[in-house]
Scaffold this motif. Sequence first.
Motif, PDB file in Angstrom:
ATOM      1  N   LEU B  53     -15.771  -3.836  15.665  1.00 22.08           N
ATOM      2  CA  LEU B  53     -14.482  -3.950  16.635  1.00 22.08           C
ATOM      3  C   LEU B  53     -14.740  -3.778  18.339  1.00 22.08           C
ATOM      4  O   LEU B  53     -14.181  -3.593  18.774  1.00 22.08           O
ATOM      5  N   PRO B  73     -18.424  -8.058  14.385  1.00 24.14           N
ATOM      6  CA  PRO B  73     -17.488  -7.897  13.029  1.00 24.14           C
ATOM      7  C   PRO B  73     -17.979  -8.249  11.965  1.00 24.14           C
ATOM      8  O   PRO B  73     -18.422  -7.910  10.968  1.00 24.14           O
ATOM      9  N   ILE B  77     -20.479  -7.238   8.705  1.00 27.96           N
ATOM     10  CA  ILE B  77     -20.054  -6.958   7.113  1.00 27.96           C
ATOM     11  C   ILE B  77     -20.573  -7.953   6.436  1.00 27.96           C
ATOM     12  O   ILE B  77     -21.284  -7.994   4.921  1.00 27.96           O
ATOM     13  N   PHE B  83     -15.517  -1.922   6.610  1.00 24.50           N
ATOM     14  CA  PHE B  83     -14.051  -1.511   7.012  1.00 24.50           C
ATOM     15  C   PHE B  83     -13.195  -1.423   6.362  1.00 24.50           C
ATOM     16  O   PHE B  83     -12.424  -2.612   6.266  1.00 24.50           O
ATOM     17  N   SER B  89      -4.572  -3.289   5.882  1.00 20.93           N
ATOM     18  CA  SER B  89      -5.185  -4.604   6.461  1.00 20.93           C
ATOM     19  C   SER B  89      -4.884  -5.397   5.948  1.00 20.93           C
ATOM     20  O   SER B  89      -5.804  -6.300   5.260  1.00 20.93           O
ATOM     21  N   LEU B  90      -4.174  -5.982   5.369  1.00 21.37           N
ATOM     22  CA  LEU B  90      -3.278  -7.276   4.061  1.00 21.37           C
ATOM     23  C   LEU B  90      -3.517  -8.060   5.091  1.00 21.37           C
ATOM     24  O   LEU B  90      -3.143  -8.539   7.129  1.00 21.37           O
ATOM     25  N   PHE B  91      -2.759  -9.411   4.298  1.00 21.07           N
ATOM     26  CA  PHE B  91      -2.708 -10.452   5.220  1.00 21.07           C
ATOM     27  C   PHE B  91      -0.624 -10.887   4.139  1.00 21.07           C
ATOM     28  O   PHE B  91      -1.037 -11.608   2.970  1.00 21.07           O
ATOM     29  N   MET B 102      -9.575 -13.596   0.118  1.00 21.86           N
ATOM     30  CA  MET B 102     -10.021 -12.686   1.943  1.00 21.86           C
ATOM     31  C   MET B 102     -11.149 -11.445   1.499  1.00 21.86           C
ATOM     32  O   MET B 102     -11.262 -11.633   2.442  1.00 21.86           O
ATOM     33  N   ARG B 150     -10.130  -5.063  -2.925  1.00 21.81           N
ATOM     34  CA  ARG B 150     -10.538  -5.908  -2.178  1.00 21.81           C
ATOM     35  C   ARG B 150     -12.166  -5.150  -1.585  1.00 21.81           C
ATOM     36  O   ARG B 150     -12.765  -6.175  -1.618  1.00 21.81           O
TER      37      ARG B 150
ATOM     38  N   SER C 179      -6.877  -8.939  13.058  1.00 23.31           N
ATOM     39  CA  SER C 179      -7.819  -7.699  13.193  1.00 23.31           C
ATOM     40  C   SER C 179      -8.019  -7.634  11.090  1.00 23.31           C
ATOM     41  O   SER C 179      -9.503  -7.233  11.040  1.00 23.31           O
ATOM     42  N   ALA C 180      -7.162  -7.946  10.525  1.00 23.18           N
ATOM     43  CA  ALA C 180      -7.738  -7.973   8.840  1.00 23.18           C
ATOM     44  C   ALA C 180      -7.880  -8.789   9.447  1.00 23.18           C
ATOM     45  O   ALA C 180      -9.640  -8.610   8.030  1.00 23.18           O
ATOM     46  N   ALA C 181      -8.374 -10.288   9.840  1.00 23.22           N
ATOM     47  CA  ALA C 181      -9.418 -11.109   9.015  1.00 23.22           C
ATOM     48  C   ALA C 181     -10.981 -10.363   9.600  1.00 23.22           C
ATOM     49  O   ALA C 181     -11.616 -10.776   9.037  1.00 23.22           O
ATOM     50  N   GLN C 182     -10.503  -9.923  11.015  1.00 18.81           N
ATOM     51  CA  GLN C 182     -11.979  -9.765  11.525  1.00 18.81           C
ATOM     52  C   GLN C 182     -12.643  -8.582  10.924  1.00 18.81           C
ATOM     53  O   GLN C 182     -13.665  -9.005  10.555  1.00 18.81           O
ATOM     54  N   VAL C 183     -11.909  -7.645  10.128  1.00 17.99           N
ATOM     55  CA  VAL C 183     -12.229  -6.935   9.000  1.00 17.99           C
ATOM     56  C   VAL C 183     -13.051  -7.731   7.559  1.00 17.99           C
ATOM     57  O   VAL C 183     -14.132  -6.730   6.926  1.00 17.99           O
TER      58      VAL C 183
END
Lengths: 339, 244, 293
Positions: B53, B73, B77, B83, B89-91, B102, B150, C179-183
């Motif tokens: 990032l 990134p 992954i 990370f 970091s949820l949707f 996801m 996740r 940013s979560a999508a990136q992660v």
Amino acid sequence: MATADVSVTDNRDTTTSSGYKSRKYILGVIVAALALVPVLQWQTTNNLNFWLNLLIIIFLWITMSTSWNIIGGYAGYISLGHNVFAAIGGYLAAMLLLRLDIPVFVTAPFAGLVAMVVGFVIGLITLRVRGPAFIISTIALVLVLRTIIDNWDFLGGVRGLTLPLIGLDVQLVKIPFYYAMLLVALLSIYFSYWIRHSKFGLGLRAISQDEIKAETAGIPTKMYKVLAYAASAFFIGVAGALWSQYVTFVDPGTYLIILFGARPVLMTLLGGKGTVAGPVVGAALVILATEFSESQFGGTELNVIGVGVVMIIVLLFFPDGLVGSLRRAGRLPALLDWD
Amino acid sequence: MSLLEIDGVVAGYGRGPDILRGVDLTVEEGEVQCIIGPNGAGKSTLLKTIAGLLRPRKGRVVFQGEVLNGLRPDQIIRRGIAFLPQERSLFPDMTVLENLRMGGYALEDKSLMSERIEEAFAQFPILKERYKQKARTLSGGQQQMLVMGRALVLRPHLVMLDEPSLGLAPQIVAQLFEIVRGFKDQGMTVLMVEQNARQGLNCADRGCVLDLGQRVFDGPADGILDDPRIQELYLGTQKKAETS
Amino acid sequence: MIADLPQIIVTGLALGGLYALMASGLTLIFGVMRIVNLAHPAFIFISAYITWKLFTDLSIDPLVALAVTMPVMFVFGMIVYKLFFAREADNPRYIEITVLTTFALALIIEGVLGFIFKGTVRSTNPPYSQQAFFIGDIFLSRAQLYAGLIGIGLIAFLWVILQYTRIGYAIRATTQNRSAAQVVGVNVERTSMIAFGLGVAMAGAAGSLFSFVFTFFPGGHWEWLAILLALIVLGGMGSLPGAVIGAYLLTIASVFVNDQIGFKWGPMTFFLALFIVLMVRPQGLFGSKIEAT
């Protein structure tokens, strides 16, 4: 995180260098020269109306972009609809001339005041939102006013109002407008300069950098924004009033098209947003380029394309504008460093 | 060869100053390593730099012998590093099930993904119960379970957690560190940043202290816990409430 | 007077589908990239002119032309994204720069269209553009019906893509939490490019339908900009269902105003709605707040 380090820098530490000492005189000479241009009218056999007209147009747009810069540049609120204030000034002066026979030179300051009051009220409403919502609302404003005027026969509807020429012969007819527009342009620049160096201006620049921090630093952001918006409307209203009789008509198709609202934005971006000299330089360059391309190629399409292309190039490659980029590179001539 | 080698990494945000000022760090295969240190030491910045990032200004990030500098990134992954950032970091408008999918976005094999989702459901029954619910409607603890679930779906080689215990109730924190140990048992290597230093180190095999953008100490976790200097400087006499 | 109500609703429903299609790309692009694409109606106009050209020169039916304009505009959209927006992601002045860039794009498109096609008011007139159905007293233009149905059909297609495909997951993820999508391994740059392309492809489809329902001239897109913004601001910027509901509500309202107050005040419905919604409820019916930090 709660510390309010709003980093607004003042770039005046170079004021002592020699360029800055002579700056005052050079600028004075330029203004004096501009004031004397009409005198040449008696010296030449051909009249200078072409050049007077060009300068009047430049003064008009300097006023527009310099005023726009107060809200758009200092405070960072992008308005794509400041032409509504020119329309308000223009229509008001036109109606007073047609109905009560008061010349625009008398009504213009009054038109500015009305534009400012309207600006204050609109600002109270629209400045509660920011970012894209604010920008969109300024476009909506233009279209609302345009629809109203298009359909309001009292104001001439789509066809607008035609105004009488002032009763001077061709040698003299442009001169009162020349001096009036020059005066308005100079006053608007001075006003912008004054704001830039006031506590108020510092507050506006803090708002444009980080509104929340500015708020926590104790700046009354809400009131500052609204005042900046109203202040930016004043000279635009005055210039709109003068312009109406200069071109002898007001109509929605001239005053209330998007391109009119876009021009001050383009000029200010090109010259340098948030600087005092930027809008002046930008306005002069855009008008000279436009007039040149119109005389060479004719056609408005090319102009529209030109405005768009220049704007994109500036946005992508020189987002600080000419004055801003030169300053960043340390090459801004003292003559143009008015901040 | 260590699994991950950080070699003199310098990094920072935008045009800002260097936050990491030459960090060296190694992570061994199969361990749980916990990074502690005061606020502003650059702990999160380090994880973000490894995840791609942020780009390192100097130095190298080497994973399984491959230099990761300059990879995006999504490319990192796919090499097996996941990370889990501090902010969950949820949707928010996706369902629990969609969020888990996801999690497996980087997996090529879709049947493997559904298998792993089932396993995640087995470990976190609460997620199975709520699989149709939008993530925004879950409680804080449940959201953290979902983030962990996740990670289970992807089952990366190395999983990096940034302050997983932040804002969770004490009994859930205990449960959370169980889960982190569970990652190790499932064959993952863990690199974790914790403000909650004692509990974090208790859960870890090895610890590392970061201060002012540099590593100042590393060693076995219990050794750090017992070291009087570190206790005084970085652990405090009592557990402090976190601030961020 | 209110006896016209069934007629108003039928017309509004038929037109609403086209309006929704025109707005769908705008809301998608805003959702994924936070770009207020002021050039969206200009994109629609490009497609309308392509359709017009195909129709007048090669007698290709606008409904067939759609198969050309959609892919062409998809690619065009991705190119525009790459050229003007891909590099701006980390710009602290992102909102200002992107909005003004789309504004400048709209000006360029207007100028180019004017240069090529002149200022004449155009429209295509396939046979169905002059035909209508009558249901009792209710009049239903075939052009409007076709455009409305295809519009809704394409939005449903877009919705299925978003809901069930891999790229759809990536687009939704990027919309909800970049940013979560990136992660989790989404290539947000590529996703943004494809989403931008999809949004512009929707504008392409809308342009082909637009060509036989409305008339157009190069400078006419500004009025449509305010109309489309009104629809998506009411529905909530970034929300696809919001755009559809906003489209139906405002279309019916404007048809009502046309009918009851006067034809020239119809557009005012949109402009006023836009202004009022922005001031009173900037997040609209279904969206999240659109104010930038």
